[in-house]
Design a protein around this motif. Sequence first.
Motif, PDB file in Angstrom:
ATOM      1  N   GLY A 154       0.815  -1.214   0.000  1.00 54.25           N
ATOM      2  CA  GLY A 154       0.000   0.000   0.000  1.00 54.25           C
ATOM      3  C   GLY A 154       0.843   1.255   0.000  1.00 54.25           C
ATOM      4  N   LEU A 155       1.947   1.247   0.792  1.00 48.93           N
ATOM      5  CA  LEU A 155       2.839   2.402   0.813  1.00 48.93           C
ATOM      6  C   LEU A 155       3.496   2.617  -0.547  1.00 48.93           C
ATOM      7  CD1 LEU A 155       4.314   4.624   2.389  1.00 48.93           C
ATOM      8  CD2 LEU A 155       6.055   2.915   3.005  1.00 48.93           C
ATOM      9  N   ALA A 156       3.991   1.539  -1.159  1.00 47.29           N
ATOM     10  CA  ALA A 156       4.623   1.652  -2.478  1.00 47.29           C
ATOM     11  C   ALA A 156       3.619   2.133  -3.522  1.00 47.29           C
ATOM     12  CB  ALA A 156       5.223   0.306  -2.879  1.00 47.29           C
ATOM     13  N   LEU A 157       2.397   1.612  -3.464  1.00 52.16           N
ATOM     14  CA  LEU A 157       1.376   2.006  -4.428  1.00 52.16           C
ATOM     15  C   LEU A 157       1.013   3.480  -4.269  1.00 52.16           C
ATOM     16  CD1 LEU A 157      -0.635   1.297  -6.642  1.00 52.16           C
ATOM     17  CD2 LEU A 157      -2.225   0.527  -4.865  1.00 52.16           C
ATOM     18  N   SER A 158       0.827   3.917  -3.026  1.00 48.02           N
ATOM     19  CA  SER A 158       0.451   5.316  -2.800  1.00 48.02           C
ATOM     20  C   SER A 158       1.564   6.263  -3.230  1.00 48.02           C
ATOM     21  CB  SER A 158       0.116   5.532  -1.321  1.00 48.02           C
ATOM     22  OG  SER A 158       1.238   5.271  -0.498  1.00 48.02           O
ATOM     23  N   GLN A 159       2.815   5.924  -2.907  1.00 44.32           N
ATOM     24  CA  GLN A 159       3.919   6.776  -3.321  1.00 44.32           C
ATOM     25  C   GLN A 159       4.068   6.803  -4.838  1.00 44.32           C
ATOM     26  OE1 GLN A 159       7.473   5.592  -1.211  1.00 44.32           O
ATOM     27  NE2 GLN A 159       6.892   6.735   0.619  1.00 44.32           N
ATOM     28  N   THR A 160       3.846   5.655  -5.468  1.00 47.70           N
ATOM     29  CA  THR A 160       3.926   5.603  -6.933  1.00 47.70           C
ATOM     30  C   THR A 160       2.862   6.492  -7.566  1.00 47.70           C
ATOM     31  OG1 THR A 160       4.791   3.346  -6.880  1.00 47.70           O
ATOM     32  CG2 THR A 160       3.817   4.090  -8.945  1.00 47.70           C
ATOM     33  N   LEU A 161       1.633   6.393  -7.073  1.00 45.04           N
ATOM     34  CA  LEU A 161       0.549   7.186  -7.645  1.00 45.04           C
ATOM     35  C   LEU A 161       0.778   8.677  -7.446  1.00 45.04           C
ATOM     36  CD1 LEU A 161      -2.562   5.020  -6.645  1.00 45.04           C
ATOM     37  CD2 LEU A 161      -1.422   5.170  -8.863  1.00 45.04           C
ATOM     38  N   VAL A 162       1.282   9.060  -6.273  1.00 41.06           N
ATOM     39  CA  VAL A 162       1.549  10.475  -6.016  1.00 41.06           C
ATOM     40  C   VAL A 162       2.621  11.001  -6.964  1.00 41.06           C
ATOM     41  CG1 VAL A 162       2.510  12.108  -4.345  1.00 41.06           C
ATOM     42  CG2 VAL A 162       0.797  10.451  -3.613  1.00 41.06           C
ATOM     43  N   ILE A 163       3.721  10.250  -7.072  1.00 44.85           N
ATOM     44  CA  ILE A 163       4.809  10.680  -7.954  1.00 44.85           C
ATOM     45  C   ILE A 163       4.342  10.721  -9.405  1.00 44.85           C
ATOM     46  CG2 ILE A 163       7.021   9.941  -8.919  1.00 44.85           C
ATOM     47  CD1 ILE A 163       7.896   9.093  -6.180  1.00 44.85           C
ATOM     48  N   CYS A 164       3.541   9.723  -9.815  1.00 44.28           N
ATOM     49  CA  CYS A 164       3.049   9.681 -11.200  1.00 44.28           C
ATOM     50  C   CYS A 164       2.153  10.877 -11.499  1.00 44.28           C
ATOM     51  CB  CYS A 164       2.297   8.383 -11.445  1.00 44.28           C
ATOM     52  SG  CYS A 164       3.343   6.926 -11.597  1.00 44.28           S
ATOM     53  N   VAL A 165       1.248  11.194 -10.583  1.00 43.02           N
ATOM     54  CA  VAL A 165       0.321  12.308 -10.806  1.00 43.02           C
ATOM     55  C   VAL A 165       1.065  13.634 -10.807  1.00 43.02           C
ATOM     56  CG1 VAL A 165      -1.644  13.565  -9.851  1.00 43.02           C
ATOM     57  CG2 VAL A 165      -1.681  11.073  -9.897  1.00 43.02           C
ATOM     58  N   VAL A 166       1.920  13.845  -9.801  1.00 42.40           N
ATOM     59  CA  VAL A 166       2.679  15.095  -9.726  1.00 42.40           C
ATOM     60  C   VAL A 166       3.591  15.236 -10.945  1.00 42.40           C
ATOM     61  CG1 VAL A 166       4.419  16.370  -8.422  1.00 42.40           C
ATOM     62  CG2 VAL A 166       2.568  15.211  -7.213  1.00 42.40           C
ATOM     63  N   GLY A 167       4.323  14.164 -11.276  1.00 39.16           N
ATOM     64  CA  GLY A 167       5.211  14.215 -12.429  1.00 39.16           C
ATOM     65  C   GLY A 167       4.464  14.387 -13.734  1.00 39.16           C
ATOM     66  N   GLY A 168       3.320  13.708 -13.879  1.00 40.00           N
ATOM     67  CA  GLY A 168       2.533  13.832 -15.103  1.00 40.00           C
ATOM     68  C   GLY A 168       1.981  15.224 -15.296  1.00 40.00           C
ATOM     69  N   ILE A 169       1.476  15.834 -14.211  1.00 37.72           N
ATOM     70  CA  ILE A 169       0.948  17.203 -14.302  1.00 37.72           C
ATOM     71  C   ILE A 169       2.067  18.189 -14.604  1.00 37.72           C
ATOM     72  CG2 ILE A 169      -0.118  19.064 -12.968  1.00 37.72           C
ATOM     73  CD1 ILE A 169      -1.778  16.942 -11.522  1.00 37.72           C
ATOM     74  N   ALA A 170       3.210  18.039 -13.917  1.00 38.37           N
ATOM     75  CA  ALA A 170       4.339  18.947 -14.151  1.00 38.37           C
ATOM     76  C   ALA A 170       4.848  18.840 -15.586  1.00 38.37           C
ATOM     77  CB  ALA A 170       5.465  18.632 -13.166  1.00 38.37           C
ATOM     78  N   THR A 171       4.922  17.631 -16.108  1.00 39.57           N
ATOM     79  CA  THR A 171       5.383  17.442 -17.486  1.00 39.57           C
ATOM     80  C   THR A 171       4.418  18.069 -18.480  1.00 39.57           C
ATOM     81  OG1 THR A 171       6.429  15.358 -16.823  1.00 39.57           O
ATOM     82  CG2 THR A 171       6.088  15.706 -19.176  1.00 39.57           C
ATOM     83  N   THR A 172       3.137  17.911 -18.240  1.00 42.43           N
ATOM     84  CA  THR A 172       2.127  18.481 -19.134  1.00 42.43           C
ATOM     85  C   THR A 172       2.163  20.004 -19.107  1.00 42.43           C
ATOM     86  OG1 THR A 172       0.712  16.548 -18.782  1.00 42.43           O
ATOM     87  CG2 THR A 172      -0.333  18.518 -19.666  1.00 42.43           C
ATOM     88  N   LEU A 173       2.310  20.591 -17.918  1.00 46.36           N
ATOM     89  CA  LEU A 173       2.394  22.050 -17.815  1.00 46.36           C
ATOM     90  C   LEU A 173       3.656  22.570 -18.508  1.00 46.36           C
ATOM     91  CD1 LEU A 173       1.243  22.630 -14.115  1.00 46.36           C
ATOM     92  CD2 LEU A 173      -0.046  23.098 -16.209  1.00 46.36           C
ATOM     93  N   ALA A 174       4.760  21.832 -18.375  1.00 50.23           N
ATOM     94  CA  ALA A 174       6.004  22.258 -19.017  1.00 50.23           C
ATOM     95  C   ALA A 174       5.900  22.183 -20.541  1.00 50.23           C
ATOM     96  CB  ALA A 174       7.164  21.391 -18.525  1.00 50.23           C
TER      97      ALA A 174
END
Length: 522
Positions: free
Chosen positions: A319-339
Amino acid sequence: MTSFADSKPLSLPLPRFRSGTRGTFVLAIVIAFLALLPLGFVFWATAVTGWEAASQLIFRPRVGELMTNTLLLVLFTVPLATLLATALAWLTERSDLPFARIWSALCVAPLAIPAFVHSYAWIGMWPGFHGLPAGIAISVTAYFPFLYLPISATLRLLDPALEDQAASLGLSDTAVFRRVVLPQLRLPILGGGLLVGLHLLAEYGLYAMIRFDTFTTAIVDQFQSTYNGVAANMLALVLVLCCLVLLGFDAGLRGSRRYARIGSGVARRPRKISLGRWRYVSVLLPLAAIAFALGVPAITLSHWLIAGGAEIWRMDEIGLALSQTLVICVVGGIATTLAALPIAWLSVRRPSRKSRIIEGCYYLASSMPGVVVALALVTVTVRVALPLYQTVATIVIAYVIMFLPRALVSLRASIAQVPAELEQAAASLGRSPVNALWSTTVRLAAPGAAAAVALSSLGIMNELTATQMLAPNGTRTLAMAFWALTSEIDYAGAAPYALLMVLFSLPMTALLHHQSKKISGR
């Protein structure tokens, strides 16, 4: 009387809108400089090291061994993957192969499985399968969908009238394919081959697991074992030069040949070629490809999940690995799209030589392997911005550099569908350029932006090298947890993490297949 259809579109004053264009160019240039940071770092490290020391590190037997391994891997894998993908695309799109639609979907499905999970699956069934033969076999099964997608999409879009004309001249089906169809597949084959080649140069987990040394595995080992920055930097220089050579080779082969015809062509589906007595025998090719690409991972994962039982499902850690993965994926995906948004807007609304150069910088930066990006950011943060070392901000910057083109492609297509007059109208009503862009184009292009976030997040979820080197202490994504357990030969414990990565990747893979069909209207 002038009809509404004949009237000219309203021309609106755009003084503030033009000033917004200048600001967008500045922002795009800043992001381009950030994206080129790894390339600049490699050449800076070489200059600081000095030619004498650098030449001793570059021109040594170890580098020769790595170069031989890398060249053999690329020279065997890319042609074999091209032959397999082209044969599968022709069978599923141009022949009367039984269950062609099902085979088409299955040929794309291997994209949902990370490359290092493919390697894990193969050595789970054949523990002694190592070295160059293993690297070629696993790479072909893992990466042929990158060629299958563009080739099959092109086959659906080709004008069948050209083939009909060739057939009317007495050419056989084989001759028509060789002389008419195959030349028109040049661009998708070169594009897909370039993508596969860059993946081969950048991949770490797949080859580390089968004990096959490449530049990327050597750089990571050098960095993690002895933290020998100079030796790792020189290996990174050779790796970057290999990427640049590959890009130049692709550009030279593409040339300036024209591939489009004048006119819309014939709006009908191409004729399906009868396989005759080979119809059911031909099923063996997609069956074998899918058996290796999907069957081996499915069997291996099922074996370890069953063998591990309920004990391997440690829900607190998973659960910890999944939650951290999803957070990083969402934050990274949004940042990449904005850039990617500034240059996506410029390439559609203000196409120019400057915008094309900036866009080219983005694509050049994305060709840099993750290990080179990570080395650059480690060095910069340690020397210049120590507070950013091993922080979320640093790893997000790495994701932006690596996955900008994924977001750019989706954004550009969506922005092109939004009328520019809406932005002009918003600007003429007194809104600031940013507000005008946000209230019109960004909102209407939201589906494309969502696809950009999803595509970037998919790459981030399966990224291993840069995440390992840059992630803050205590970070444990699904990929990192999987890799840590396989390194301890705990294949059963790693199975749940592999399964979750595949399950979360499947929807995006299905979307890619759906979009490729949608482009051709099927």
